[in-house]
Design a protein around this motif. Structure first.
Motif, mmCIF file in Angstrom:
data_model
loop_
_atom_site.group_PDB
_atom_site.id
_atom_site.type_symbol
_atom_site.label_atom_id
_atom_site.label_comp_id
_atom_site.label_asym_id
_atom_site.label_seq_id
_atom_site.Cartn_x
_atom_site.Cartn_y
_atom_site.Cartn_z
ATOM 1 N N MET A 73 23.130 -19.743 0.945
ATOM 2 C CA MET A 73 24.447 -19.445 0.024
ATOM 3 C C MET A 73 24.340 -20.108 -1.404
ATOM 4 S SD MET A 73 24.939 -19.231 3.255
ATOM 5 C CE MET A 73 25.724 -20.643 3.855
ATOM 6 N N SER A 74 23.167 -20.133 -2.058
ATOM 7 C CA SER A 74 22.776 -20.796 -3.143
ATOM 8 C C SER A 74 22.386 -20.024 -4.160
ATOM 9 C CB SER A 74 21.871 -22.249 -3.247
ATOM 10 O OG SER A 74 22.442 -22.990 -1.963
ATOM 11 N N LEU A 115 19.625 -24.505 -21.811
ATOM 12 C CA LEU A 115 19.812 -26.139 -21.871
ATOM 13 C C LEU A 115 19.462 -26.739 -20.415
ATOM 14 C CD1 LEU A 115 23.200 -26.451 -23.965
ATOM 15 C CD2 LEU A 115 20.977 -26.520 -24.647
ATOM 16 N N GLY A 116 19.104 -26.007 -19.397
ATOM 17 C CA GLY A 116 18.559 -26.606 -18.298
ATOM 18 C C GLY A 116 18.834 -25.781 -17.127
ATOM 19 N N ASP A 117 18.536 -26.235 -16.021
ATOM 20 C CA ASP A 117 18.971 -25.311 -14.518
ATOM 21 C C ASP A 117 20.269 -25.854 -14.021
ATOM 22 O OD1 ASP A 117 16.499 -24.230 -15.132
ATOM 23 O OD2 ASP A 117 15.323 -25.321 -13.784
ATOM 24 N N ILE A 118 20.937 -24.833 -13.356
ATOM 25 C CA ILE A 118 22.053 -25.152 -12.719
ATOM 26 C C ILE A 118 21.914 -24.800 -11.053
ATOM 27 C CG2 ILE A 118 24.597 -25.066 -12.637
ATOM 28 C CD1 ILE A 118 24.425 -24.884 -15.561
ATOM 29 N N ILE A 119 22.369 -25.319 -10.105
ATOM 30 C CA ILE A 119 22.357 -24.696 -8.815
ATOM 31 C C ILE A 119 23.480 -24.892 -8.074
ATOM 32 C CG2 ILE A 119 21.253 -24.924 -6.418
ATOM 33 C CD1 ILE A 119 18.817 -25.983 -7.516
ATOM 34 N N VAL A 120 23.962 -23.798 -7.506
ATOM 35 C CA VAL A 120 25.558 -23.739 -7.173
ATOM 36 C C VAL A 120 25.607 -23.302 -5.643
ATOM 37 C CG1 VAL A 120 26.543 -23.107 -9.299
ATOM 38 C CG2 VAL A 120 25.812 -21.352 -7.982
ATOM 39 N N ASP A 121 26.334 -24.097 -5.074
ATOM 40 C CA ASP A 121 26.499 -23.627 -3.563
ATOM 41 C C ASP A 121 28.211 -22.765 -3.559
ATOM 42 O OD1 ASP A 121 24.080 -24.440 -2.595
ATOM 43 O OD2 ASP A 121 25.081 -26.385 -1.558
ATOM 44 N N GLU A 123 23.504 -29.283 -8.175
ATOM 45 C CA GLU A 123 22.353 -29.784 -9.251
ATOM 46 C C GLU A 123 22.666 -29.257 -10.709
ATOM 47 O OE1 GLU A 123 18.304 -29.639 -7.940
ATOM 48 O OE2 GLU A 123 18.803 -30.256 -6.053
ATOM 49 N N GLY A 124 22.429 -29.871 -11.652
ATOM 50 C CA GLY A 124 22.571 -29.645 -13.094
ATOM 51 C C GLY A 124 23.724 -30.089 -13.629
ATOM 52 N N ILE A 183 18.067 -16.654 -9.901
ATOM 53 C CA ILE A 183 17.336 -16.495 -8.685
ATOM 54 C C ILE A 183 18.225 -16.658 -7.468
ATOM 55 C CG2 ILE A 183 15.412 -17.390 -7.317
ATOM 56 C CD1 ILE A 183 14.134 -18.159 -9.717
ATOM 57 N N VAL A 184 18.366 -15.990 -6.433
ATOM 58 C CA VAL A 184 19.359 -16.016 -5.191
ATOM 59 C C VAL A 184 18.356 -16.807 -4.326
ATOM 60 C CG1 VAL A 184 20.508 -14.812 -3.695
ATOM 61 C CG2 VAL A 184 20.603 -13.816 -5.886
ATOM 62 N N LEU A 185 19.048 -18.012 -3.905
ATOM 63 C CA LEU A 185 18.153 -19.055 -3.135
ATOM 64 C C LEU A 185 18.559 -18.535 -1.638
ATOM 65 C CD1 LEU A 185 18.418 -22.419 -4.894
ATOM 66 C CD2 LEU A 185 16.493 -20.537 -5.130
#
Length: 468
Positions: free
Chosen positions: A1-2, A9-15, A151-152, A180-182
């Motif tokens: 579910m990430s 400006l950079g990567d962001i990972i969300v849960d 992250e991010g 991208i759906v992880l």
């Protein structure tokens, strides 16, 4: 579910909170899966508060839910672009709060009967919080939290530090390049069409472009040209500041082309000398050497104003580095706009422009007219019969008496040297001497620091004069 967001400006990972917010998580994951968020910008950024995105039109008024993106023949297709999140057992959409930086929340839009107390519905727009709880508790109960950044956070800090316009939109584009759906635990709704690759930007997205994050503001330009443009921009900004404080009539004011600036002058050089030297190039309107307002000493620079611009150009070419009074002067075109400013003040206010504080004049101690004025005031000339507050001392009578005494002493000395002669002069002065003696006899004696002794000497001198 990430989910992974690749931004400029950079990567962001969300849960995502799929258990507490299943409907919101489903909508968000499926929109990411069909590349709905690709090339969307952060269209609303408030430092230390929120960074909002998710609108493909980049206007803040667009965006739809995933159910509106399904095929029209699908049973789950919805004509309404928004949907109302279901309530939980506490009568709210979620018990999660905007308690920390990086909270992921859906932006709610007002809708009739939508949610608890008519909170509204949501489509595709979402935002990240950029502040702690003490600044974002206002969002609780108005927007629905359904995830958080794992992250991010440094990328969020960069987004929050971006420069924005009056509407909160960053001046330099900050866009989601790819999503991208992880992990996705939900099955796809019926009629969901997943593109094989990321689609190209739409016309509306291309029309909303501002300054790209990797765009060179001066492509293929000479460094000297870039430096010159930078200096011109800084000068324009400074001129605008001077206009705002009133030092310039308007920011685009330019110095006159018929005025020369002359420096490195000798202190003995006067305005008349300088005007005589420069007058051979054309008619001169004014020529003034700037002097110290207190001492009157020359500050060794001057301004020469010609009638014609061509005359100023000739003088500029011929007079630079010329020897004047044992000094090699430097001549350049003036950058001063003080006279233009005075004219502008005169035209704007209808009054007289302020006088030039640097006037070419000698100090009071060197001016002959000042000496005449002082004598005039001391003797009462020009001020006689003034107001009650004027202290006027008329000493003309005293001066005339002193002159008579001087002639009297000269006559006596001439009589003694020549052994006679000058009798007519003595007879002429005898009457005035007698009158002077009578006046002094009537004056008080012994006062005023030896006045009595002076009167005694005068009487003895008159007595000797009568014997002869």
């Amino acid at each position: 579910m990430s989910v992974l967001f690749e931004t400029s400006l950079g990567d962001i990972i969300v849960d995502l909170e799929t258990t507490l917010c299943p409907v919101l998580s489903l909508n968000f994951l499926k929109l990411c899966k069909i590349y709905y968020y690709n090339f969307t910008s952060f269209h609303h950024v408030i430092p230390h508060f929120i960074a909002q995105t998710g609108d493909p039109t980049d206007t803040g008024t667009g965006g739809t839910s995933v159910w509106n993106q399904l095929e029209r023949g699908s049973k789950e297709w919805s004509k309404d672009p928004y949907f109302v999140p279901p309530l939980n057992e506490f009568g709210t959409h979620t018990k999660l709060r905007h308690s920390s930086i990086g909270t992921l929340s859906m932006a709610m839009a007002k809708k009739e009967g939508g949610g608890a107390e008519g909170l509204g519905a949501c489509g595709s727009q979402f935002f990240f919080t950029l502040g702690n709880e003490n600044g974002t508790e206002y969002l609780d109960g108005k927007h629905v939290v359904f995830g958080r950044v794992v992250e991010g956070l440094e990328t969020l800090e960069k987004i929050g530090e971006s420069l924005t316009d009056q509407d909160g939109r960053p001046l330099r584009d900050i866009r989601i390049r790819h999503v991208i759906v992880l992990d996705d635990p939900f099955p796809d709704p019926e009629g969901l069409l997943v593109p094989p690759s990321s689609p190209v930007p739409t016309k509306a997205q291309l029309a909303s472009l501002r300054i790209g994050e990797d765009e060179d503001l001066n492509p293929d330009e000479d460094p000297e040209v870039v430096a010159r443009k930078k200096r011109e921009h800084e000068a324009s900004a400074q001129a605008l500041t001077l206009e705002m404080v009133g030092d310039l009539p308007f920011a685009s004011v330019a110095p006159p082309e018929n005025v020369l600036f002359v420096c490195k002058l000798n202190q003995v050089t006067t305005s008349e000398d300088l005007e005589l030297i420069f007058s051979r190039f054309g008619e001169i309107l004014s020529c003034e050497i700037i002097r110290d307002t207190k001492t009157g000493d020359s500050l060794q620079y001057a301004f020469v104003e010609f009638q014609e611009r061509e005359s100023a150009e000739k003088a500029y070419v011929k007079m630079d580095n010329v020897l004047v009074d044992d000094r090699r002067i430097h001549v350049d075109f003036s950058q001063s706009v003080s006279k233009l400013h005075n004219s502008w003040v005169f035209n704007k206010t209808g009054g007289r422009p302020p006088p030039n504080k640097h006037q070419d004049r000698e100090p009071p101690s060197r001016r002959s007219d000042h000496r005449d004025d002082s004598d005039r005031h001391r003797r009462g000339g020009g001020r006689r019969g003034g107001g009650d507050d004027d202290l006027v001392f008329d000493l003309n009578e005293v001066d005339s008496r002193r002159r008579e005494e001087k002639r009297y002493r000269d006559d006596r000395g001439g009589d003694r040297r020549s052994g006679g002669g000058g009798g007519d002069r003595r007879r002429e002065d005898h009457g005035s001497s007698s009158r002077r003696r009578d006046e002094r006899d009537r004056s008080p004696r012994g006062g005023g620091g030896g006045g009595g002794r002076d009167s005694y000497r005068d009487r003895e001198r008159d007595r000797d004069y009568r014997r002869r």
